[in-house]
Scaffold this motif. Structure first.
Motif, PDB file in Angstrom:
ATOM      1  N   ARG A 159      35.467 -12.424  33.775  1.00 47.27           N
ATOM      2  CA  ARG A 159      35.657 -11.424  32.303  1.00 47.27           C
ATOM      3  C   ARG A 159      35.730 -10.150  31.614  1.00 47.27           C
ATOM      4  NH1 ARG A 159      28.928 -13.474  33.753  1.00 47.27           N
ATOM      5  NH2 ARG A 159      29.549 -16.154  33.022  1.00 47.27           N
TER       6      ARG A 159
ATOM      7  N   GLU B  74      34.644 -19.680  27.962  1.00 47.92           N
ATOM      8  CA  GLU B  74      33.528 -19.301  27.651  1.00 47.92           C
ATOM      9  C   GLU B  74      33.455 -18.438  27.030  1.00 47.92           C
ATOM     10  OE1 GLU B  74      31.428 -18.733  30.982  1.00 47.92           O
ATOM     11  OE2 GLU B  74      32.145 -16.072  31.521  1.00 47.92           O
TER      12      GLU B  74
ATOM     13  N   LEU C 111      30.828 -15.293  24.990  1.00 54.56           N
ATOM     14  CA  LEU C 111      29.471 -15.449  25.404  1.00 54.56           C
ATOM     15  C   LEU C 111      29.067 -13.992  24.257  1.00 54.56           C
ATOM     16  CD1 LEU C 111      28.245 -15.534  28.886  1.00 54.56           C
ATOM     17  CD2 LEU C 111      28.167 -17.673  27.227  1.00 54.56           C
TER      18      LEU C 111
ATOM     19  N   ASP D 108      26.342 -18.542  22.230  1.00 53.06           N
ATOM     20  CA  ASP D 108      27.369 -19.383  24.206  1.00 53.06           C
ATOM     21  C   ASP D 108      28.049 -20.709  23.529  1.00 53.06           C
ATOM     22  OD1 ASP D 108      25.489 -18.486  26.678  1.00 53.06           O
ATOM     23  OD2 ASP D 108      24.932 -18.290  24.495  1.00 53.06           O
TER      24      ASP D 108
ATOM     25  N   ARG E  32      31.196 -22.594  25.401  1.00 56.13           N
ATOM     26  CA  ARG E  32      31.972 -22.981  26.785  1.00 56.13           C
ATOM     27  C   ARG E  32      32.344 -24.716  26.889  1.00 56.13           C
ATOM     28  NH1 ARG E  32      26.287 -21.525  27.522  1.00 56.13           N
ATOM     29  NH2 ARG E  32      26.554 -19.628  29.016  1.00 56.13           N
TER      30      ARG E  32
ATOM     31  N   ASN F 116      34.624 -26.439  29.874  1.00 51.94           N
ATOM     32  CA  ASN F 116      34.722 -27.740  31.309  1.00 51.94           C
ATOM     33  C   ASN F 116      35.294 -28.148  32.131  1.00 51.94           C
ATOM     34  OD1 ASN F 116      33.472 -24.101  31.451  1.00 51.94           O
ATOM     35  ND2 ASN F 116      30.972 -26.155  31.543  1.00 51.94           N
TER      36      ASN F 116
ATOM     37  N   ARG G 296      28.081 -25.144  34.161  1.00 53.50           N
ATOM     38  CA  ARG G 296      28.454 -26.170  33.960  1.00 53.50           C
ATOM     39  C   ARG G 296      27.928 -27.257  34.440  1.00 53.50           C
ATOM     40  NH1 ARG G 296      31.452 -25.975  39.577  1.00 53.50           N
ATOM     41  NH2 ARG G 296      31.345 -28.125  39.076  1.00 53.50           N
TER      42      ARG G 296
END
Length: 356
Positions: free
Chosen positions: A86, A120, A122, A127, A129, A131, A285
């Motif tokens: 991150r 992702e 944030l 948020d 995301r 996957n 996830r």
């Protein structure tokens, strides 16, 4: 779960070693462990443990491991390990990416492995995301007496579904928003309510059908819930999803997070900004490898190893001889009655079965 135990032992040792190295520049982010449980309406209820372990960090970036072990109903077990990175941006967003491996032992004693990864973004209030998941295990056969496999008779057709368990590849994603708690009269600076919505799609060429649909969830977080332990958190969660394979699926659960590491690191957490705190959120996830029945395939005679192409029926008033002649080879004749004209000879790769 030897695999899960070995992973967690390794990571705990690594966590404290990295903690010693990071102390030179007063690390912002410390490890934590989280215990949880959830009731799910389709016999997928589970208990879980998660370990978040920083490996390397700077003032605005973090490399960490997210490792999980889960025990489901029906004796299914799963472990997930991910390496993630991150980066804090000046505009208030934290961008991240992760890659990992998953293993699942199903209730039918088959083992599936898959690779997974995601991206992702944030911020304090939002948020985003996405996957992806890809199986590396071929479909696994199951026993016929497990109830998983079904033989279907439809008119003159006969076929079997569920002769194997199939791990699906797919994607999922969600968008979340922080709901101001003062609007809901929940009060308290240490409380967060987050709402998420998204969807998923999983499929495989050997699967009976795809698994796809919408999903949504609510998270009510109580931060710093344990006195003297900044970074502790109690999370209550409700989730809903729908697809044509599993139908409506409701989940309700709770998780308790306990910070690890030296006391001075835990105390520094209390002075972090909202953006800095979000660097320590766990990965979100799909929590289990999606496994479904295999698609329709030929039914094989257990004695002759012949694959049946068709099925024919004879009842009272019918003729076994005429029906068998018309059906031809590679056929199953089910007789609940009927007559035989003179000597009865079955054709090549033909099976006569009593329907009584």
């Amino acid at each position: 779960m030897r695999f899960v135990a070995s992973v967690f032992c390794t990571l705990f040792v690594g966590t404290f070693c990295v903690g010693q190295q990071a102390s030179a520049h007063e690390a912002k982010w410390s490890p934590w462990v989280e215990f949880g449980g959830a009731y799910v309406t389709d016999d997928a209820s589970r208990g879980s443990v998660t370990l978040f372990a920083p490996l390397s960090q700077g003032p605005r970036d973090l490399l960490f491991i997210d490792a999980r072990g889960k025990l489901f109903e029906e004796e299914a077990r799963e472990a997930n390990v991910a390496l993630a990175y991150r980066q804090m941006l000046a505009n208030g967003w934290n961008l991240g990416a992760w890659i990992g491996g998953d293993v699942r032992r199903t209730g039918l004693d088959n083992t599936f492995w898959q690779l997974s990864g995601g991206f992702e973004a944030l911020s304090e209030n939002f948020d985003i995301r996405v996957n992806g998941y890809g199986p590396v295990t071929d479909p696994q056969a199951v026993g016929f007496n497990t109830g998983f496999t079904q033989v279907v008779l439809s008119g003159s057709s006969i076929y079997m579904v569920g002769g194997s368990e199939v791990g699906l590849r797919g994607v999922d994603g969600e968008v979340g928003v922080l709901v101001p708690t003062d609007m809901l009269s929940l009060g308290g600076a240490d409380m967060e309510l987050r709402v998420y919505g998204g969807g998923y799609y999983f499929d495989h060429e050997a699967a009976l059908e795809e698994v796809a649909g919408p999903k949504g969830r609510l998270e009510l977080r109580f931060n710093d819930i344990l006195d003297g332990m900044p970074g502790s958190r109690l999370t209550a969660e409700y989730a809903y999803s729908y697809d044509e394979v599993r139908d409506s699926r409701h989940q309700i659960g709770a998780r308790l997070r306990i910070p690890l590491g030296p006391p001075e690191e835990r105390l520094r957490y209390a002075n972090l900004t909202s953006q800095e705190r979000r660097m320590m959120d766990g990965l979100e996830r799909d929590v289990d490898i999606v496994v479904v029945r295999s698609e329709a395939e030929a039914v094989e005679d257990a004695l002759t190893d012949v694959d049946f192409d068709r099925v024919a029926y004879v009842d009272d008033g019918g003729s076994v001889t005429t029906t068998a002649t018309a059906a031809g080879g590679n056929s199953l004749i089910i007789a609940t009655g009927g007559t035989i004209s003179a000597e009865q000879f079955l054709q090549d790769s033909q099976t006569l079965q009593s329907g009584a």
